[in-house]
Design a protein around this motif. Structure first.
Motif, PDB file in Angstrom:
ATOM      1  N   LEU A  57       0.885  -1.074  -0.056  1.00 29.57           N
ATOM      2  CA  LEU A  57       0.086   0.074   0.103  1.00 29.57           C
ATOM      3  C   LEU A  57       0.888   1.203   0.010  1.00 29.57           C
ATOM      4  O   LEU A  57       1.717   1.537   0.797  1.00 29.57           O
ATOM      5  N   ASP A  58       0.777   2.042  -0.980  1.00 30.76           N
ATOM      6  CA  ASP A  58       1.445   3.501  -1.084  1.00 30.76           C
ATOM      7  C   ASP A  58       0.412   4.574  -1.234  1.00 30.76           C
ATOM      8  O   ASP A  58      -0.662   4.518  -1.738  1.00 30.76           O
ATOM      9  N   GLY A  59       0.986   5.686  -0.766  1.00 33.74           N
ATOM     10  CA  GLY A  59      -0.192   6.768  -0.752  1.00 33.74           C
ATOM     11  C   GLY A  59       0.728   8.102  -1.000  1.00 33.74           C
ATOM     12  O   GLY A  59       1.982   8.052  -1.101  1.00 33.74           O
ATOM     13  N   SER A  60      -0.022   9.253  -1.316  1.00 36.33           N
ATOM     14  CA  SER A  60       0.534  10.375  -1.724  1.00 36.33           C
ATOM     15  C   SER A  60      -0.459  11.594  -1.333  1.00 36.33           C
ATOM     16  O   SER A  60      -1.670  11.220  -1.544  1.00 36.33           O
ATOM     17  N   LEU A  61       0.025  12.593  -1.041  1.00 34.07           N
ATOM     18  CA  LEU A  61      -0.711  13.733  -0.565  1.00 34.07           C
ATOM     19  C   LEU A  61      -0.479  14.734  -1.546  1.00 34.07           C
ATOM     20  O   LEU A  61       0.853  15.065  -1.707  1.00 34.07           O
TER      21      LEU A  61
END
Lengths: 446, 377
Positions: A209-213
């Motif tokens: 799981l990877d995310g970015s803001l």
């Protein structure tokens, strides 16, 4: 050699010629840089891109340098990604394939304006069980605001600024305003360090799981962005080689052919002369722009097809009459008789003896014609007939105009391509005017 | 767009016509008009050839016919019982009939001449999508009702440009070498940009930033009932477009014409007139303006032709409801008949402009011979 030195001596007394020359050299350098920095295919891809290419740029953002001229600084875009900075993410296995994937996005916000949008993007790999996230917003004064809980598909985007439930939690303000607003005065920004905490759970072994803001700003880069988040700088840069090559090729193509035709008309005389002059009269009546519009609509909008038609239509016109009258004088010269006496062919006389004589008149005309063609390309683009794939200055103007940039106050969008057009046009025109006065003895000193 | 012309001389020795000025001009106008009419015919024919190049427009029209008829059949309850085969045959029969009715089955060469005749008689067919303000689909009306605003705007702009340029140029030639004169010489290259381009800047300054004048359009919405107020409103909307026409060409024209005035003021007969003690106004009128007028008219003709086509974008930028704006709308809607119609109208307008200028030329230049535009050799 002496002649050339003489020419530059004369040029020295026209500072405008040097200014023009400097502009042209600068533009040529910019064009070469554009082609090297952004190859053709890359430029086309970037400009057609759509949302996948320009995911992390704000819409309709002013250029970043406008901040120097204003008291209340507008925000730039903040992008935080776990794929680029793994320290944002902590993974704690709980056994049985389940693991906690916590992400904390921390950023300082010291601008005076609110962001234009807020988004989060997630990517994950899994076989059957989707990961889950729950997202919290922590303000500098320690308030916690729950944003959402969601399960993540392979790629998921969460547009915080479009989430009405967040808006309800921040007193009905738009999320990108409410989340940043000072609790005592909602029109002011609560400056300080913000945190976005994502508590993620993955349920399978090997699942990631990877995310970015992305906190979209109100200013971006050297040139700003347009309504489709594209960096206008790309089009400004690539517009240079397009404008220069269109202007130069059209001017070279039409003035050389014009001269050749005029020389042939005078040399051969008789019916050749007559035919050329009759065609000329017809073409002068033909409305150039509407015909280009028809070509653009029915055949091809490619800038090179248009260029071909422009040259074809540009061959005839007032120029051919001017050259004709000049060649008529040249034809009577003694050295033409001499050439004929030694048995020179017609082609040789035209190319070696007649044309070189009028080249000095051609050069200023040719230079001064370039801006006409540069603006012609812009004109067609403003009418919506720009090249379908290439970014050009005219297409920028057209985009700005159709999106009402002048009404909504996005002046940079109109001004940037317009200023480049003016500079290019003036550069060539100034040089052309100065050359005209140097080569035209009657104008000298006037 | 003004084109650079080099200062070529046009001294043509010719015999003075013995007949009266009026007869000379009338004969000249007749011959010139005839030649120009032939030119316009050829021009329109070329436009039709380009518009129909590769039979593309025909294909489009046949496609439209087919679509219209199949829609009719699909919507017709009475034909529900037909088998697929029967229905297809019926449709084909109707399509063939319609194609025959429109004359699309004839060879292109035959049709092109019919198109030519229709075009020349301004029988421009009906538009595909656009509708005129009065509700008609006839291209003739769509374009006709927009001709007035275009003429109003362009005539005002061009006349203002011509007279202000002439007087400004005369003024400058009297003040040769002053700061103002040098400023105008330095400003001349700015005319490289077309009028619409200055329009953008004017809108930015006077409409967006200062808010003094409207962004565009021709009259306030809703239009004032009082005709005087309405005229005033139109005038207000005309300020910026007319200003951009004038700004875009005045510096180049003034510079170029002033140079001509200067060249002609150094002639011996001007010195002679000065020596006689004639007032400077009379010298300018009789000895400077008179011989340079033909050149000025020619150079203005080129500006005019550039402005006509420039009007398309100028009207688009200012939202002026003229022919140019119709062209732009037609481009966006892909309305072929309207676009071909504008080309025809423009060919006529250009032909008419050249004709009028030729007449003016014949009036101001007594050397013009009756030879159909052959003024040089």
């Amino acid at each position: 050699m002496n002649k050339i030195r003489n020419f530059f001596e004369q040029l020295r007394s026209y500072p405008s010629a040097f200014a023009g020359l400097a502009v042209i050299v600068f533009m040529v350098c910019m064009a070469i840089y554009a082609i090297i920095a952004i190859p053709y295919n890359e430029a086309v891809r970037l400009w057609r891109g759509g949302d996948n290419v320009w995911l992390e740029t704000p819409r309709n953002a002013s250029p970043a340098w406008t901040n120097y001229f204003r008291k209340d600084k507008l925000p730039e875009t903040i992008v935080l990604k776990t794929t680029e900075d793994p320290s944002l993410k902590t993974v704690v296995p709980l056994g049985g394939g389940v693991s906690v994937n916590d992400m904390v996005f921390t950023f300082d916000y010291h601008y005076d304006g609110f962001p234009s949008e807020l988004s989060m993007f997630f990517t994950s790999t899994f076989k059957s069980a989707r990961p889950n996230v729950s997202i919290k917003w922590i303000t500098p004064d320690g308030r916690e605001i729950r944003l959402t809980d969601m399960s993540i598909r392979n790629s998921e985007s969460y547009r915080i600024s479009q989430d009405n439930s967040v808006s309800r939690r921040v007193r009905g303000l738009a999320p990108e305003v409410g989340l940043f607003a000072d609790p005592n005065d909602p029109s002011k920004v609560n400056k300080g360090t913000y945190k976005v905490v994502v508590e993620g759970l993955v349920f399978e072994e090997g699942s990631t799981l990877d995310g970015s803001l992305v906190v979209y700003g109100q200013v971006h880069g050297m040139a700003g962005t347009d309504h489709r988040r594209r960096d206008i700088g790309v089009a400004l840069l690539w517009g240079t080689p397009v404008a220069l090559s269109f202007g130069l090729l059209a001017a070279v193509g039409s003035s050389l052919t014009t001269m050749l035709l005029a020389a042939a008309a005078v040399w051969f005389g008789g019916w050749v002369d007559n035919v050329i002059r009759r065609i000329n009269e017809i073409v002068m009546i033909l409305p150039t722009l509407p015909i280009l519009i028809m070509v653009g609509l029915f055949y091809s909008r490619s800038i090179w097809a248009i260029l071909g038609v422009v040259i074809l239509l540009g061959i005839f016109g007032s120029g051919i009459l001017t050259y004709r009258s000049m060649f008529l004088q040249v034809k009577e010269s003694g050295y033409i008789d001499a050439a004929r006496a030694y048995g020179a062919s017609s082609g040789r006389i035209i190319l070696r003896y007649m044309i070189p004589k009028v080249i000095p008149v051609l050069i200023p005309q040719f230079v001064a014609q370039v801006p006409n063609y540069v603006f012609l390309e812009a004109t067609l683009a403003v009418l919506g007939l720009g090249d379908p794939v290439l970014p050009t200055w005219g297409k920028l103007l057209n985009d700005a105009y159709t999106n009402g940039a002048l009404f909504t106050g996005h002046y940079y969008w109109v001004l940037e391509p317009a200023v480049l057009l003016v500079i290019t046009g003036l550069g060539f025109a100034m040089l052309g005017f100065a050359l005209d006065r140097i080569f035209n003895p009657r104008l000298r000193g006037l | 767009m003004p084109k650079i012309q080099t200062a070529t001389d046009r001294a043509v020795p010719a015999k003075r016509s013995t007949s009266g000025t009026f007869a000379r001009i009338a004969r000249y106008a007749f011959v010139r008009g005839g030649t120009l009419l032939i030119t316009v015919v050829i021009g329109v024919y070329l436009a039709i050839l380009i518009a129909n190049g590769g039979g593309y427009v025909d294909q489009m029209r046949i496609g439209q016919v087919r679509e219209k008829i199949s829609l009719q059949i699909a919507g017709n309850e009475a034909l529900r019982d037909m088998t697929m085969q029967e229905r297809r045959e019926y449709e084909q029969r109707l399509v063939d009939l319609e194609i025959q009715r429109l004359g699309l089955d004839q060879p292109f060469m035959v049709r092109s001449f019919r198109y030519l005749w229709n075009g020349l008689t301004l029988n421009l067919g009906s538009a595909e999508y656009m509708i005129s303000d009065s509700g008609s689909r006839q291209v003739r009306y769509i374009l006709g009702e927009r001709l007035g605003p275009t003429l109003l705007l362009m005539a005002t702009g061009q006349l203002l440009l011509f007279f202000s340029s002439v007087f400004f140029a005369l003024f400058l030639s009297r003040r040769y070498g002053t700061v103002l004169d040098r400023i105008v010489v330095a400003m001349a290259p700015t005319s490289a940009a077309p009028a619409w381009f200055y329009g953008i800047f004017l809108i930015l300054i006077f409409a967006a930033l200062l808010g003094w004048l409207p962004f565009g359009g021709m009259v306030d919405a809703p239009p004032p009932q009082n005709p005087w107020l309405r005229a005033l409103s139109v005038l207000k909307h005309m300020v910026l477009p007319v200003a951009s026409i004038v700004i875009s060409s005045i510096f180049y024209n003034s510079y170029y014409w002033r140079t001509f005035f200067l060249i002609y003021s150094s002639e011996d007969y001007v010195d002679m007139a000065k020596a006689k003690g004639l007032p400077s106004g009379a010298i300018e009128r009789r000895y400077v303006l008179r011989p340079t007028l033909p050149t000025i008219v020619t150079s203005f003709a080129l500006t005019l032709i550039g402005l006509w086509t420039g009007a398309i974008v100028l009207e688009t930028v200012f939202g002026w409801p003229g022919i140019g704006r119709v062209t732009q709308t037609a481009i966006n809607l892909y309305d072929t008949p309207v676009i071909v119609g504008t080309v025809v109208i423009y060919a006529y307008l250009l032909g008419l402009t050249v004709f009028l200028l030729d007449i003016v030329y014949a009036i101001v230049d007594p050397r013009v011979k009756l030879g159909g535009g052959d003024r040089r050799s």
